[in-house]
Design a protein around this motif. Structure first.
Motif, PDB file in Angstrom:
ATOM      1  N   TRP A  50      40.031 -10.502 -24.802  1.00  0.00           N
ATOM      2  CA  TRP A  50      38.547 -10.162 -24.827  1.00  0.00           C
ATOM      3  C   TRP A  50      38.427 -10.042 -23.369  1.00  0.00           C
ATOM      4  O   TRP A  50      37.436 -10.428 -23.017  1.00  0.00           O
ATOM      5  N   TRP A  51      39.070  -9.613 -22.418  1.00  0.00           N
ATOM      6  CA  TRP A  51      38.928  -9.133 -21.078  1.00  0.00           C
ATOM      7  C   TRP A  51      38.662 -10.309 -20.207  1.00  0.00           C
ATOM      8  O   TRP A  51      38.077 -10.260 -19.125  1.00  0.00           O
ATOM      9  N   VAL A  52      39.104 -11.614 -20.655  1.00  0.00           N
ATOM     10  CA  VAL A  52      38.575 -12.747 -19.823  1.00  0.00           C
ATOM     11  C   VAL A  52      39.653 -13.336 -19.001  1.00  0.00           C
ATOM     12  O   VAL A  52      39.501 -14.006 -17.932  1.00  0.00           O
ATOM     13  N   ASP A 108      25.612 -19.135 -19.234  1.00  0.00           N
ATOM     14  CA  ASP A 108      26.908 -19.613 -19.934  1.00  0.00           C
ATOM     15  C   ASP A 108      27.883 -18.475 -20.579  1.00  0.00           C
ATOM     16  O   ASP A 108      28.791 -18.646 -20.911  1.00  0.00           O
ATOM     17  N   ASN A 109      27.238 -17.383 -20.535  1.00  0.00           N
ATOM     18  CA  ASN A 109      27.896 -16.137 -21.195  1.00  0.00           C
ATOM     19  C   ASN A 109      27.544 -14.824 -20.772  1.00  0.00           C
ATOM     20  O   ASN A 109      26.353 -14.878 -20.302  1.00  0.00           O
ATOM     21  N   GLY A 110      28.113 -13.830 -21.134  1.00  0.00           N
ATOM     22  CA  GLY A 110      27.604 -12.525 -20.734  1.00  0.00           C
ATOM     23  C   GLY A 110      26.119 -11.991 -21.436  1.00  0.00           C
ATOM     24  O   GLY A 110      25.647 -11.527 -20.580  1.00  0.00           O
ATOM     25  N   SER A 111      26.031 -12.524 -22.558  1.00  0.00           N
ATOM     26  CA  SER A 111      24.674 -12.034 -23.174  1.00  0.00           C
ATOM     27  C   SER A 111      23.599 -12.838 -22.449  1.00  0.00           C
ATOM     28  O   SER A 111      22.620 -12.140 -22.156  1.00  0.00           O
ATOM     29  N   THR A 112      23.838 -13.966 -22.032  1.00  0.00           N
ATOM     30  CA  THR A 112      22.454 -14.653 -21.356  1.00  0.00           C
ATOM     31  C   THR A 112      22.589 -14.209 -19.846  1.00  0.00           C
ATOM     32  O   THR A 112      21.277 -14.172 -19.414  1.00  0.00           O
ATOM     33  N   ALA A 113      23.645 -13.732 -19.476  1.00  0.00           N
ATOM     34  CA  ALA A 113      23.509 -13.214 -18.006  1.00  0.00           C
ATOM     35  C   ALA A 113      22.685 -11.786 -18.105  1.00  0.00           C
ATOM     36  O   ALA A 113      21.594 -11.690 -17.189  1.00  0.00           O
ATOM     37  N   VAL A 114      22.764 -11.158 -19.128  1.00  0.00           N
ATOM     38  CA  VAL A 114      21.923 -10.021 -19.513  1.00  0.00           C
ATOM     39  C   VAL A 114      20.438 -10.245 -19.840  1.00  0.00           C
ATOM     40  O   VAL A 114      19.590  -9.723 -19.308  1.00  0.00           O
ATOM     41  N   GLU A 115      20.381 -11.138 -20.773  1.00  0.00           N
ATOM     42  CA  GLU A 115      19.048 -11.686 -21.311  1.00  0.00           C
ATOM     43  C   GLU A 115      18.230 -12.112 -19.884  1.00  0.00           C
ATOM     44  O   GLU A 115      17.039 -11.694 -19.926  1.00  0.00           O
ATOM     45  N   ALA A 141      25.843   1.736 -24.917  1.00  0.00           N
ATOM     46  CA  ALA A 141      26.166   0.770 -24.170  1.00  0.00           C
ATOM     47  C   ALA A 141      26.463  -0.582 -25.159  1.00  0.00           C
ATOM     48  O   ALA A 141      26.124  -0.609 -26.323  1.00  0.00           O
ATOM     49  N   PHE A 142      27.192  -1.687 -24.421  1.00  0.00           N
ATOM     50  CA  PHE A 142      27.384  -2.901 -25.060  1.00  0.00           C
ATOM     51  C   PHE A 142      26.839  -4.144 -24.080  1.00  0.00           C
ATOM     52  O   PHE A 142      27.581  -4.030 -22.895  1.00  0.00           O
ATOM     53  N   HIS A 143      25.892  -4.796 -24.173  1.00  0.00           N
ATOM     54  CA  HIS A 143      25.555  -5.666 -23.371  1.00  0.00           C
ATOM     55  C   HIS A 143      25.201  -7.220 -23.864  1.00  0.00           C
ATOM     56  O   HIS A 143      24.778  -8.160 -23.118  1.00  0.00           O
ATOM     57  N   GLY A 144      25.732  -7.392 -25.329  1.00  0.00           N
ATOM     58  CA  GLY A 144      25.887  -8.546 -25.738  1.00  0.00           C
ATOM     59  C   GLY A 144      25.057  -8.734 -27.192  1.00  0.00           C
ATOM     60  O   GLY A 144      24.485  -7.809 -27.359  1.00  0.00           O
ATOM     61  N   ASP A 145      24.766 -10.033 -27.529  1.00  0.00           N
ATOM     62  CA  ASP A 145      24.399 -10.027 -28.903  1.00  0.00           C
ATOM     63  C   ASP A 145      23.415 -10.954 -28.930  1.00  0.00           C
ATOM     64  O   ASP A 145      22.720 -11.151 -29.973  1.00  0.00           O
ATOM     65  N   PHE A 201      23.184  -0.830 -17.238  1.00  0.00           N
ATOM     66  CA  PHE A 201      24.184   0.062 -17.388  1.00  0.00           C
ATOM     67  C   PHE A 201      25.564  -0.856 -17.014  1.00  0.00           C
ATOM     68  O   PHE A 201      25.585  -1.714 -16.315  1.00  0.00           O
ATOM     69  N   GLU A 202      26.622  -0.339 -17.712  1.00  0.00           N
ATOM     70  CA  GLU A 202      27.956  -1.152 -17.461  1.00  0.00           C
ATOM     71  C   GLU A 202      28.482   0.017 -16.259  1.00  0.00           C
ATOM     72  O   GLU A 202      28.714   1.082 -16.677  1.00  0.00           O
ATOM     73  N   PRO A 203      28.738  -0.259 -15.180  1.00  0.00           N
ATOM     74  CA  PRO A 203      28.918   0.375 -14.102  1.00  0.00           C
ATOM     75  C   PRO A 203      30.593   1.137 -14.251  1.00  0.00           C
ATOM     76  O   PRO A 203      31.349   0.425 -14.698  1.00  0.00           O
ATOM     77  N   ALA A 235      23.343  -3.952 -12.898  1.00  0.00           N
ATOM     78  CA  ALA A 235      24.749  -3.535 -13.255  1.00  0.00           C
ATOM     79  C   ALA A 235      25.395  -4.496 -13.999  1.00  0.00           C
ATOM     80  O   ALA A 235      25.387  -5.766 -13.385  1.00  0.00           O
ATOM     81  N   ASP A 236      25.666  -4.332 -15.078  1.00  0.00           N
ATOM     82  CA  ASP A 236      26.502  -5.032 -16.141  1.00  0.00           C
ATOM     83  C   ASP A 236      27.721  -5.110 -15.943  1.00  0.00           C
ATOM     84  O   ASP A 236      28.387  -4.589 -16.573  1.00  0.00           O
ATOM     85  N   GLU A 237      28.238  -6.017 -14.954  1.00  0.00           N
ATOM     86  CA  GLU A 237      29.742  -6.316 -14.372  1.00  0.00           C
ATOM     87  C   GLU A 237      30.518  -7.449 -15.391  1.00  0.00           C
ATOM     88  O   GLU A 237      31.519  -7.722 -14.941  1.00  0.00           O
ATOM     89  N   VAL A 238      29.768  -7.694 -16.591  1.00  0.00           N
ATOM     90  CA  VAL A 238      30.585  -8.790 -17.221  1.00  0.00           C
ATOM     91  C   VAL A 238      31.947  -8.472 -17.692  1.00  0.00           C
ATOM     92  O   VAL A 238      33.046  -9.013 -17.530  1.00  0.00           O
ATOM     93  N   MET A 239      32.195  -7.118 -18.137  1.00  0.00           N
ATOM     94  CA  MET A 239      33.758  -6.642 -18.057  1.00  0.00           C
ATOM     95  C   MET A 239      34.488  -6.435 -16.893  1.00  0.00           C
ATOM     96  O   MET A 239      35.417  -6.688 -16.594  1.00  0.00           O
ATOM     97  N   THR A 240      33.553  -5.168 -16.115  1.00  0.00           N
ATOM     98  CA  THR A 240      34.270  -4.720 -15.018  1.00  0.00           C
ATOM     99  C   THR A 240      34.641  -5.716 -13.829  1.00  0.00           C
ATOM    100  O   THR A 240      35.332  -5.140 -12.849  1.00  0.00           O
ATOM    101  N   SER A 264      30.393 -12.455 -15.926  1.00  0.00           N
ATOM    102  CA  SER A 264      30.973 -13.479 -16.923  1.00  0.00           C
ATOM    103  C   SER A 264      32.432 -13.361 -17.091  1.00  0.00           C
ATOM    104  O   SER A 264      33.082 -13.119 -16.228  1.00  0.00           O
ATOM    105  N   LYS A 265      32.773 -13.474 -18.291  1.00  0.00           N
ATOM    106  CA  LYS A 265      34.423 -12.907 -18.700  1.00  0.00           C
ATOM    107  C   LYS A 265      35.195 -13.625 -17.526  1.00  0.00           C
ATOM    108  O   LYS A 265      35.879 -14.789 -17.792  1.00  0.00           O
ATOM    109  N   ALA A 266      35.898 -12.705 -17.020  1.00  0.00           N
ATOM    110  CA  ALA A 266      36.915 -13.274 -16.061  1.00  0.00           C
ATOM    111  C   ALA A 266      36.469 -14.147 -14.871  1.00  0.00           C
ATOM    112  O   ALA A 266      37.287 -14.773 -14.116  1.00  0.00           O
TER     113      ALA A 266
HETATM  114  C1  PLP Z   1      31.396  -8.715 -23.517  1.00  0.00           C
HETATM  115  C2  PLP Z   1      30.235  -8.318 -22.744  1.00  0.00           C
HETATM  116  C3  PLP Z   1      28.941  -8.897 -22.760  1.00  0.00           C
HETATM  117  C4  PLP Z   1      28.599 -10.174 -23.595  1.00  0.00           C
HETATM  118  O1  PLP Z   1      29.254 -11.222 -23.077  1.00  0.00           O
HETATM  119  P1  PLP Z   1      29.626 -12.604 -24.168  1.00  0.00           P
HETATM  120  O2  PLP Z   1      30.144 -13.376 -23.000  1.00  0.00           O
HETATM  121  O3  PLP Z   1      30.367 -12.182 -25.265  1.00  0.00           O
HETATM  122  O4  PLP Z   1      28.097 -12.905 -24.330  1.00  0.00           O
HETATM  123  C5  PLP Z   1      27.801  -8.311 -22.119  1.00  0.00           C
HETATM  124  N1  PLP Z   1      28.104  -7.202 -21.313  1.00  0.00           N
HETATM  125  C6  PLP Z   1      29.319  -6.471 -21.165  1.00  0.00           C
HETATM  126  C7  PLP Z   1      29.514  -5.123 -20.552  1.00  0.00           C
HETATM  127  C8  PLP Z   1      30.432  -7.010 -22.062  1.00  0.00           C
HETATM  128  O5  PLP Z   1      31.605  -6.579 -21.782  1.00  0.00           O
END
Ligand code: PLP
Length: 424
Positions: A50-52, A108-115, A141-145, A201-203, A235-240, A264-266
């Protein structure tokens, strides 16, 4: 009893319909780009878990940094206290981030970074007595749960059940070829209303949508519209982030700079859950006041956990080695060559590459569900052939760890070629 059997007694898995899903595979060991299950079967982790995980599973260098940190200061509260790993990590990131980013907030995680980014955007205007309570996001878009992240996300079946409880978000089309003007016009209309606090946005690459890619030039244009209308850009760079697009951040392809970034992630090389939201000075100053009520009342127990920071620092060391930078170039070349070969296949609708990421769309009659039957047949085919790939509908993507060898990557390609021929 196998792990698989014991698991089913007490565990509830993410994104899983337990009634119909095949039981999870018990993994007992990871090394480099490989994983082994409890029966000794080997898998190539072609999506970096999952891209980490860019630097390989069970990475010794990161493990040693974590051990060293655990045996000197494992954790201390970050409210009223600070510590060397957080300070050094902030200093190191400042050298890498776009120059406008001046403040770092841990979670702690990508969702909280967005939150946190969304909360900061909304409270910034609240603190000023300005009524901007909505945000703008891309379709699919996907920004978390978590709730604000869900609101920003546009993959509808992920969020359908909560629709009534989410903050108001307007969606604009993703500016892929043929949609640029529509995207720009939609954003202009919304930005002019003065009702929107931020555009998230996810850049350049929408990960969960199936590695949907669009050009930096049009993102620059969208960001310029926001700038001109006091809409903050997130810029949601959690994945990128951290090399996946070929540069440290996808934002490094842009002329403009975002107001906030989510990482987050990586960040920790796939070892310890940690996330960061970064801000411009302007945003920080919107909370800086004699009035305590204007502060950002947000925090998590493990904010800036020193062990996580140590893992992140070790990960940055690895990313910045010549060897790892060479890996980014090597994998990109391989992916481009595979795209060139595969895109002319009659069953391949489209194929795209950015950095280490390759995605291809397999032609099918009719629409394909995110977790539909064809998708599941592909997923099972890959697993049976010892490759972990998680297609999104009929889109197959590879996002390998940067340390994957050419030989293993060739095996992944061979299995994909075979799937394109055989899976119906
Ligand atoms: C995975 C992801 C998130 C959420 O991160 P989690 O650590 O799963 O909460 C948010 N934004 C993007 C772009 C993601 O790929």
């Amino acid at each position: 009893m196998s792990l698989q059997d014991r698991d089913s007694q007490f565990l509830w898995h993410p994104y899983t319909q337990h009634k119909t899903a095949t039981p999870p595979i018990g993994i007992v060991k990871g090394e480099g780009a490989l994983l082994w299950d409890e029966e000794g079967k080997q898998y190539i982790d072609a999506i970096a878990s999952w891209w980490v995980n860019p630097y390989g599973h069970s990475n010794k260098y990161i493990a040693e940094a974590i051990y060293k940190q655990l045996t000197s200061l494992e954790h201390v509260l970050f409210g009223g206290f600070t510590h060397e790993p957080a300070v050094v990590l902030a200093e190191r990131l400042m050298e890498l981030l776009p120059s406008g980013q001046k403040k770092i907030f841990f979670s702690d995680n990508g969702s909280t970074a967005v939150e946190i980014a969304v909360k900061v955007a909304l409270q910034y205007f609240y603190n000023k007595g300005d009524k901007r309570t909505k945000i703008i996001a891309f379709e699919n878009a996907f920004h978390g749960d978590t709730f604000a992240a869900m609101a920003a996300s546009g993959i509808s079946f992920f969020t359908e059940a909560f629709r009534g409880s989410l903050i108001e978000v307007q969606r604009i089309p993703v500016p892929v070829e043929g949609k640029k003007e529509e995207s720009i016009e939609s954003l202009k209309k919304l930005a002019l209303t003065g009702e929107y606090a931020a555009f998230i946005f996810e850049p350049l690459v929408q990960g969960a949508a199936g590695m949907v890619m669009y050009a930096p030039e049009v993102l620059d244009e969208l960001m310029a519209i926001c700038k001109g209308n006091n809409v903050f850009t997130i810029a949601d760079e959690v994945m990128t982030g951290f090399g996946k697009t070929g540069k440290t951040f996808a934002c490094d392809y842009l002329m403009r700079q975002p107001d906030m970034m989510c990482l987050s992630k990586a960040l920790t090389g796939g070892t310890i859950p940690m996330a960061i939201t970064t801000f411009t000075q302007e945003l920080f100053d919107g909370f800086y006041d004699d009035d305590v009520n204007k502060a950002l009342f947000h925090g998590h127990t493990f904010t800036a956990n020193p062990t996580g920071c140590a893992a992140a620092l070790a990960s940055l060391d690895l990313l910045q080695t010549n060897e790892m930078q060479d890996n980014l170039v090597r994998i990109n070349k391989k992916q481009l060559a595979f795209r060139k070969e595969i895109e002319s296949h009659p069953r391949v609708k489209t194929a795209r590459v950015l950095g280490v990421i390759l995605a291809l769309e397999i032609a099918r009659e009719g629409n394909e569900d995110y977790y539909g039957g064809f998708r599941n047949r592909l997923y099972d085919f890959f697993l049976n052939n010892g490759v972990i790939l998680r297609p999104v509908g009929n889109i197959v993507y590879i996002l390998p760890p940067y340390i994957i060898s050419d030989e293993l990557l060739e095996i992944v390609y061979a299995v994909i070629r075979q799937a394109i021929e055989e899976v119906q």
